[in-house]
Design an enzyme around this catalytic site. Sequence first.
Site, PDB file in Angstrom:
ATOM      1  N   ARG A   1       5.322  10.856  -2.477  1.00 47.08           N
ATOM      2  CA  ARG A   1       5.036  10.531  -1.084  1.00 47.08           C
ATOM      3  C   ARG A   1       6.307  10.682  -0.239  1.00 47.08           C
ATOM      4  NH1 ARG A   1       4.721   4.410   1.223  1.00 47.08           N
ATOM      5  NH2 ARG A   1       4.186   4.945   3.357  1.00 47.08           N
TER       6      ARG A   1
ATOM      7  N   TYR B   1      11.411   8.433   1.151  1.00 49.36           N
ATOM      8  CA  TYR B   1      11.335   7.386   0.128  1.00 49.36           C
ATOM      9  C   TYR B   1      11.972   7.773  -1.206  1.00 49.36           C
ATOM     10  CZ  TYR B   1       8.105   5.481   3.556  1.00 49.36           C
ATOM     11  OH  TYR B   1       7.555   5.003   4.718  1.00 49.36           O
TER      12      TYR B   1
ATOM     13  N   ARG C   1      13.515   3.725  12.445  1.00 49.51           N
ATOM     14  CA  ARG C   1      12.401   4.681  12.365  1.00 49.51           C
ATOM     15  C   ARG C   1      11.519   4.611  13.623  1.00 49.51           C
ATOM     16  NH1 ARG C   1       9.580   4.655   6.723  1.00 49.51           N
ATOM     17  NH2 ARG C   1       8.711   6.527   7.695  1.00 49.51           N
TER      18      ARG C   1
ATOM     19  N   PRO D   1       0.797  -1.228   0.000  1.00 54.63           N
ATOM     20  CA  PRO D   1       0.000   0.000   0.000  1.00 54.63           C
ATOM     21  C   PRO D   1       0.831   1.280   0.000  1.00 54.63           C
ATOM     22  CG  PRO D   1      -0.096  -1.076   2.144  1.00 54.63           C
ATOM     23  CD  PRO D   1       0.564  -2.043   1.202  1.00 54.63           C
ATOM     24  N   ASN D   2       0.318   2.253  -0.708  1.00 52.79           N
ATOM     25  CA  ASN D   2       0.873   3.615  -0.806  1.00 52.79           C
ATOM     26  C   ASN D   2       2.135   3.725  -1.655  1.00 52.79           C
ATOM     27  OD1 ASN D   2      -1.135   4.805   0.992  1.00 52.79           O
ATOM     28  ND2 ASN D   2      -0.120   3.620   2.595  1.00 52.79           N
TER      29      ASN D   2
ATOM     30  N   ASP E   1       0.878 -15.171   7.383  1.00 49.56           N
ATOM     31  CA  ASP E   1       0.377 -16.543   7.192  1.00 49.56           C
ATOM     32  C   ASP E   1       0.387 -16.937   5.719  1.00 49.56           C
ATOM     33  OD1 ASP E   1      -0.034 -16.968   9.871  1.00 49.56           O
ATOM     34  OD2 ASP E   1      -2.216 -16.726   9.806  1.00 49.56           O
TER      35      ASP E   1
ATOM     36  N   ASN F   1       7.471  -5.928  -0.700  1.00 53.88           N
ATOM     37  CA  ASN F   1       7.522  -4.798   0.229  1.00 53.88           C
ATOM     38  C   ASN F   1       6.086  -4.635   0.727  1.00 53.88           C
ATOM     39  OD1 ASN F   1       7.561  -2.436   1.644  1.00 53.88           O
ATOM     40  ND2 ASN F   1       8.677  -1.254   0.087  1.00 53.88           N
TER      41      ASN F   1
ATOM     42  N   HIS G   1      12.457  -3.306   2.067  1.00 58.45           N
ATOM     43  CA  HIS G   1      11.953  -1.984   2.448  1.00 58.45           C
ATOM     44  C   HIS G   1      12.901  -0.923   1.917  1.00 58.45           C
ATOM     45  CE1 HIS G   1       8.833  -3.412   5.192  1.00 58.45           C
ATOM     46  NE2 HIS G   1       9.695  -4.349   5.547  1.00 58.45           N
ATOM     47  N   LEU G   2      12.330   0.147   1.410  1.00 58.83           N
ATOM     48  CA  LEU G   2      13.141   1.260   0.920  1.00 58.83           C
ATOM     49  C   LEU G   2      13.898   1.916   2.077  1.00 58.83           C
ATOM     50  CD1 LEU G   2      10.282   2.629  -1.295  1.00 58.83           C
ATOM     51  CD2 LEU G   2      12.502   1.934  -2.213  1.00 58.83           C
ATOM     52  N   SER G   3      13.168   2.195   3.145  1.00 59.81           N
ATOM     53  CA  SER G   3      13.775   2.876   4.301  1.00 59.81           C
ATOM     54  C   SER G   3      14.292   1.830   5.291  1.00 59.81           C
ATOM     55  CB  SER G   3      12.737   3.777   4.969  1.00 59.81           C
ATOM     56  OG  SER G   3      11.668   3.003   5.495  1.00 59.81           O
TER      57      SER G   3
ATOM     58  N   ALA H   1       3.178  -0.728   5.196  1.00 56.69           N
ATOM     59  CA  ALA H   1       2.804  -0.728   6.618  1.00 56.69           C
ATOM     60  C   ALA H   1       2.230  -2.069   7.075  1.00 56.69           C
ATOM     61  CB  ALA H   1       1.803   0.396   6.891  1.00 56.69           C
TER      62      ALA H   1
ATOM     63  N   HIS I   1       4.052  -4.318   9.520  1.00 60.19           N
ATOM     64  CA  HIS I   1       4.098  -4.087  10.963  1.00 60.19           C
ATOM     65  C   HIS I   1       2.950  -4.733  11.728  1.00 60.19           C
ATOM     66  CE1 HIS I   1       7.159  -1.490   9.519  1.00 60.19           C
ATOM     67  NE2 HIS I   1       6.322  -0.619   8.991  1.00 60.19           N
TER      68      HIS I   1
ATOM     69  N   GLU J   1      11.724 -10.131   1.961  1.00 58.16           N
ATOM     70  CA  GLU J   1      11.076  -8.841   2.254  1.00 58.16           C
ATOM     71  C   GLU J   1      12.052  -7.702   1.945  1.00 58.16           C
ATOM     72  OE1 GLU J   1       8.468  -8.753   5.619  1.00 58.16           O
ATOM     73  OE2 GLU J   1       9.297  -6.840   6.309  1.00 58.16           O
TER      74      GLU J   1
ATOM     75  N   ARG K   1       7.333   0.996  13.517  1.00 59.03           N
ATOM     76  CA  ARG K   1       7.880   0.455  12.252  1.00 59.03           C
ATOM     77  C   ARG K   1       9.040  -0.497  12.485  1.00 59.03           C
ATOM     78  NH1 ARG K   1       5.480   3.662   8.270  1.00 59.03           N
ATOM     79  NH2 ARG K   1       5.094   5.768   9.037  1.00 59.03           N
TER      80      ARG K   1
END
Length: 144
Positions: free
Chosen positions: A17, A22, A106, A9-10, A86, A73, A99-101, A76, A79, A97, A110
Amino acid sequence: MRVLVIHGPNLNLLGERQPEIYGRTTLVELDDFIAAAARELGVNVDCVQYNGEGEIISAIHDARTRYDGIVINPGAFAHYSYAIADAISSVQIPVVEAHLSNIAGREAHRRISVTAASCVGTVSGFGQHSYVLALRALAQNVEK
Ligand code: DQA
């Protein structure tokens, strides 16, 4: 080798954003970057983006017979989505997995990824390179 990259999402708003976190790379540019790296690695890659938890779960299910691995990725959802955790645990193909950040550096909410435990590993904090490193790790893992 076929890999599905799932953006959560996002991430469709990448580039506009919170660019201070990011970056200014758009999702289209990110997907091009991933595709170029995949070509070098000799990996066939498809990239998808979903804002909904159910869509991500269905994409993981559908990938299990069509791909050799997944880079995800979860945004959110990482988290708090035990449902996505599952889904990852429910398929036999390896999932990495990305993640950009650097989520470990953080806000407190997060720092935990509930989905990471279901994955073979996590790459976090290297911007768009996180995806390519994840792809590389996956290629290595599948070869093994
Ligand atoms: C993110 C980190 C998450 O905490 C956040 O909710 C995102 C992006 C990252 O790539 O750094 O949507 O997954």
